[in-house]
Write an enzyme that holds these catalytic residues in place. Sequence first.
Site, PDB file in Angstrom:
ATOM      1  N   CYS A   9       0.820  -1.221   0.000  1.00 58.37           N
ATOM      2  CA  CYS A   9       0.000   0.000   0.000  1.00 58.37           C
ATOM      3  C   CYS A   9       0.851   1.267   0.000  1.00 58.37           C
ATOM      4  O   CYS A   9       0.335   2.366  -0.196  1.00 58.37           O
ATOM      5  CB  CYS A   9      -0.947   0.001   1.197  1.00 58.37           C
ATOM      6  SG  CYS A   9      -2.097  -1.376   1.187  1.00 58.37           S
ATOM      7  N   HIS A  56      -2.363   7.286   3.431  1.00 54.98           N
ATOM      8  CA  HIS A  56      -2.946   6.084   2.838  1.00 54.98           C
ATOM      9  C   HIS A  56      -4.285   5.810   3.513  1.00 54.98           C
ATOM     10  O   HIS A  56      -4.410   5.907   4.734  1.00 54.98           O
ATOM     11  CB  HIS A  56      -1.978   4.905   3.037  1.00 54.98           C
ATOM     12  CG  HIS A  56      -2.587   3.586   2.693  1.00 54.98           C
ATOM     13  ND1 HIS A  56      -3.294   3.386   1.520  1.00 54.98           N
ATOM     14  CD2 HIS A  56      -2.622   2.403   3.359  1.00 54.98           C
ATOM     15  CE1 HIS A  56      -3.725   2.132   1.491  1.00 54.98           C
ATOM     16  NE2 HIS A  56      -3.340   1.518   2.594  1.00 54.98           N
ATOM     17  N   ASN A 110      -9.944   0.447   1.391  1.00 52.92           N
ATOM     18  CA  ASN A 110      -8.497   0.473   1.177  1.00 52.92           C
ATOM     19  C   ASN A 110      -8.201   0.011  -0.250  1.00 52.92           C
ATOM     20  O   ASN A 110      -8.349  -1.164  -0.562  1.00 52.92           O
ATOM     21  CB  ASN A 110      -7.828  -0.450   2.212  1.00 52.92           C
ATOM     22  CG  ASN A 110      -6.316  -0.481   2.073  1.00 52.92           C
ATOM     23  OD1 ASN A 110      -5.756  -0.007   1.083  1.00 52.92           O
ATOM     24  ND2 ASN A 110      -5.651  -1.057   3.063  1.00 52.92           N
TER      25      ASN A 110
HETATM   26  C1  LIG Z   1      -9.097  -5.390  10.797  1.00 51.29           C
HETATM   27  C2  LIG Z   1      -9.506  -4.444  11.918  1.00 51.29           C
HETATM   28  C3  LIG Z   1     -10.607  -3.526  11.418  1.00 51.29           C
HETATM   29  C4  LIG Z   1     -10.025  -5.248  13.090  1.00 51.29           C
HETATM   30  O1  LIG Z   1     -10.348  -4.375  14.145  1.00 51.29           O
HETATM   31  P1  LIG Z   1      -9.871  -4.718  15.622  1.00 51.29           P
HETATM   32  O2  LIG Z   1     -10.444  -3.667  16.467  1.00 51.29           O
HETATM   33  O3  LIG Z   1      -8.385  -4.877  15.599  1.00 51.29           O
HETATM   34  O4  LIG Z   1     -10.613  -6.060  15.897  1.00 51.29           O
HETATM   35  P2  LIG Z   1     -10.021  -7.502  16.247  1.00 51.29           P
HETATM   36  O5  LIG Z   1      -9.295  -8.052  15.059  1.00 51.29           O
HETATM   37  O6  LIG Z   1      -9.300  -7.387  17.553  1.00 51.29           O
HETATM   38  O7  LIG Z   1     -11.334  -8.288  16.417  1.00 51.29           O
HETATM   39  C5  LIG Z   1     -12.263  -8.018  17.466  1.00 51.29           C
HETATM   40  C6  LIG Z   1     -13.398  -8.987  17.338  1.00 51.29           C
HETATM   41  O8  LIG Z   1     -14.177  -8.678  16.174  1.00 51.29           O
HETATM   42  C7  LIG Z   1     -14.293  -9.832  15.330  1.00 51.29           C
HETATM   43  N1  LIG Z   1     -14.361  -9.401  13.949  1.00 51.29           N
HETATM   44  C8  LIG Z   1     -13.363  -9.360  13.027  1.00 51.29           C
HETATM   45  N2  LIG Z   1     -13.845  -8.910  11.865  1.00 51.29           N
HETATM   46  C9  LIG Z   1     -15.155  -8.671  12.060  1.00 51.29           C
HETATM   47  C10 LIG Z   1     -16.170  -8.189  11.218  1.00 51.29           C
HETATM   48  N3  LIG Z   1     -15.950  -7.847   9.938  1.00 51.29           N
HETATM   49  N4  LIG Z   1     -17.401  -8.034  11.745  1.00 51.29           N
HETATM   50  C11 LIG Z   1     -17.672  -8.353  13.019  1.00 51.29           C
HETATM   51  N5  LIG Z   1     -16.733  -8.833  13.860  1.00 51.29           N
HETATM   52  C12 LIG Z   1     -15.487  -8.975  13.373  1.00 51.29           C
HETATM   53  C13 LIG Z   1     -13.086 -10.661  15.637  1.00 51.29           C
HETATM   54  O9  LIG Z   1     -13.309 -12.010  15.311  1.00 51.29           O
HETATM   55  C14 LIG Z   1     -12.940 -10.439  17.131  1.00 51.29           C
HETATM   56  O10 LIG Z   1     -13.858 -11.254  17.802  1.00 51.29           O
HETATM   57  P3  LIG Z   1     -13.433 -11.991  19.177  1.00 51.29           P
HETATM   58  O11 LIG Z   1     -13.140 -10.859  20.138  1.00 51.29           O
HETATM   59  O12 LIG Z   1     -14.640 -12.767  19.504  1.00 51.29           O
HETATM   60  O13 LIG Z   1     -12.247 -12.810  18.833  1.00 51.29           O
HETATM   61  C15 LIG Z   1      -8.319  -3.591  12.400  1.00 51.29           C
HETATM   62  O14 LIG Z   1      -7.417  -4.396  13.117  1.00 51.29           O
HETATM   63  C16 LIG Z   1      -7.583  -2.924  11.298  1.00 51.29           C
HETATM   64  O15 LIG Z   1      -8.136  -2.101  10.580  1.00 51.29           O
HETATM   65  N6  LIG Z   1      -6.282  -3.229  11.129  1.00 51.29           N
HETATM   66  C17 LIG Z   1      -5.448  -2.636  10.133  1.00 51.29           C
HETATM   67  C18 LIG Z   1      -5.763  -3.237   8.830  1.00 51.29           C
HETATM   68  C19 LIG Z   1      -5.141  -2.507   7.688  1.00 51.29           C
HETATM   69  O16 LIG Z   1      -5.213  -1.307   7.639  1.00 51.29           O
HETATM   70  N7  LIG Z   1      -4.539  -3.241   6.767  1.00 51.29           N
HETATM   71  C20 LIG Z   1      -3.992  -2.727   5.589  1.00 51.29           C
HETATM   72  C21 LIG Z   1      -2.690  -2.065   5.838  1.00 51.29           C
HETATM   73  S1  LIG Z   1      -2.132  -1.344   4.356  1.00 51.29           S
END
Ligand SMILES: CC(C)(COP(=O)(O)OP(=O)(O)OC[C@H]1O[C@@H](n2cnc3c(N)ncnc32)[C@H](O)[C@@H]1OP(=O)(O)O)[C@@H](O)C(=O)NCCC(=O)NCCS
Length: 329
Positions: free
Chosen positions: A113, A253, A283
């Site tokens: 990215c 980004h 994204n």
């Molecule tokens: C992916 C992202 C949105 C997840 O948010 P988070 O607050 O970190 O959430 P977690 O991964 O800790 O998950 C929390 C809970 O939500 C759940 N969950 C994950 N995706 C879900 C979705 N789409 N809908 C509902 N629940 C979801 C998980 O399973 C977890 O459940 P649990 O507590 O029972 O295990 C976040 O981590 C993120 O944006 N990360 C960066 C990603 C990114 O930018 N990548 C590209 C870089 S260029």
Amino acid sequence: MPIRASIRSTGIALPEQRLTNAELERRVDTSDTWIMERTGIRERRIANDDDTTASLAIAAGADAIKRAGLTPDDIDLLVVATATPEQPLPHTGAFVGDGLGLRCGSFDLAAGCAGFVYALITGAALLAAGNDHVLVIGAETMSRVVDPNDRGTCILFGDGAGAVVLGASTTDDDGLLAWDLGFEPSTIGLLEVPAGGSRLPSTRETLDAGSQYLRMAGTEVFRRAVRAVVDSAAATLDRAGLSVDDIAWFVPHQANLRIIEAAGQRLGIAPERTVVNVDRYGNTSAASIPLALHEASADGRIQPGELVLLSGFGAGMTWASALLRWDAA
Ligand SMILES: CC(C)(COP(=O)(O)OP(=O)(O)OC[C@H]1O[C@@H](n2cnc3c(N)ncnc32)[C@H](O)[C@@H]1OP(=O)(O)O)[C@@H](O)C(=O)NCCC(=O)NCCS
């Protein structure tokens, strides 16, 4: 005066098909509320069957060339940043060059990215080395590498392309003023598409295991992304001898609204000075910064003479920031 690259014009291409949170609610175990709270994403654009990374790149590139008042013959070099190439060989730039009717050389640049900012800096250096106009494109079809049933990733990514034409700046204070490129070792597994390369060629087994799809440790990526943007943006300003107060626009980004807000807050850049379109496109990887740049300049937010700070991060983990004084017409 050393030759410095300036953005002469921008252009974009977006697939028409929209994927809303309501549609994702029907496909995977998620909710609009969860997606909005955790990411700020409302909808994304998804490539039609006929769209490819190159077709989007061609449309964005043609738009940028036209807006610069140039023709394909005026372009001396093409750099395409992408994490979702047209096919393994030849490179995406060959397809794009064909589609645009270019006569110049081209290459692809892969830095996840952060790819567009890497390509911008590379294109600027090659302009300074003796080219009149360099076309830099960030183009992606992320929907082709995202597992449609993985709720951890399918809610995040979208497709699109953005392009800029670089030309020599007219004053010694315009164009690319400073930049920073970096990489955090031993973080490869945090965000990857494991199969399809020399390390793990695609086989029936890799397909059965879903290894052709993007995998991500979201929370780990989140933490590192904020740090990367803050450190890299600060290093870039430092190199230019400027501070955040000098910046008119921050164009990060577009991965997640929470990452953008956290980074802006730590840097001390107000939300009103931050360009955000992640709510509408998700994204789009290497396409996200040029898409945001285009929209903010086309609607008159970014004005000639203003300082614009770009900062990208992604798989690798890599990061890249660039500070520009805007002089696009
Ligand atoms: C992916 C992202 C949105 C997840 O948010 P988070 O607050 O970190 O959430 P977690 O991964 O800790 O998950 C929390 C809970 O939500 C759940 N969950 C994950 N995706 C879900 C979705 N789409 N809908 C509902 N629940 C979801 C998980 O399973 C977890 O459940 P649990 O507590 O029972 O295990 C976040 O981590 C993120 O944006 N990360 C960066 C990603 C990114 O930018 N990548 C590209 C870089 S260029």
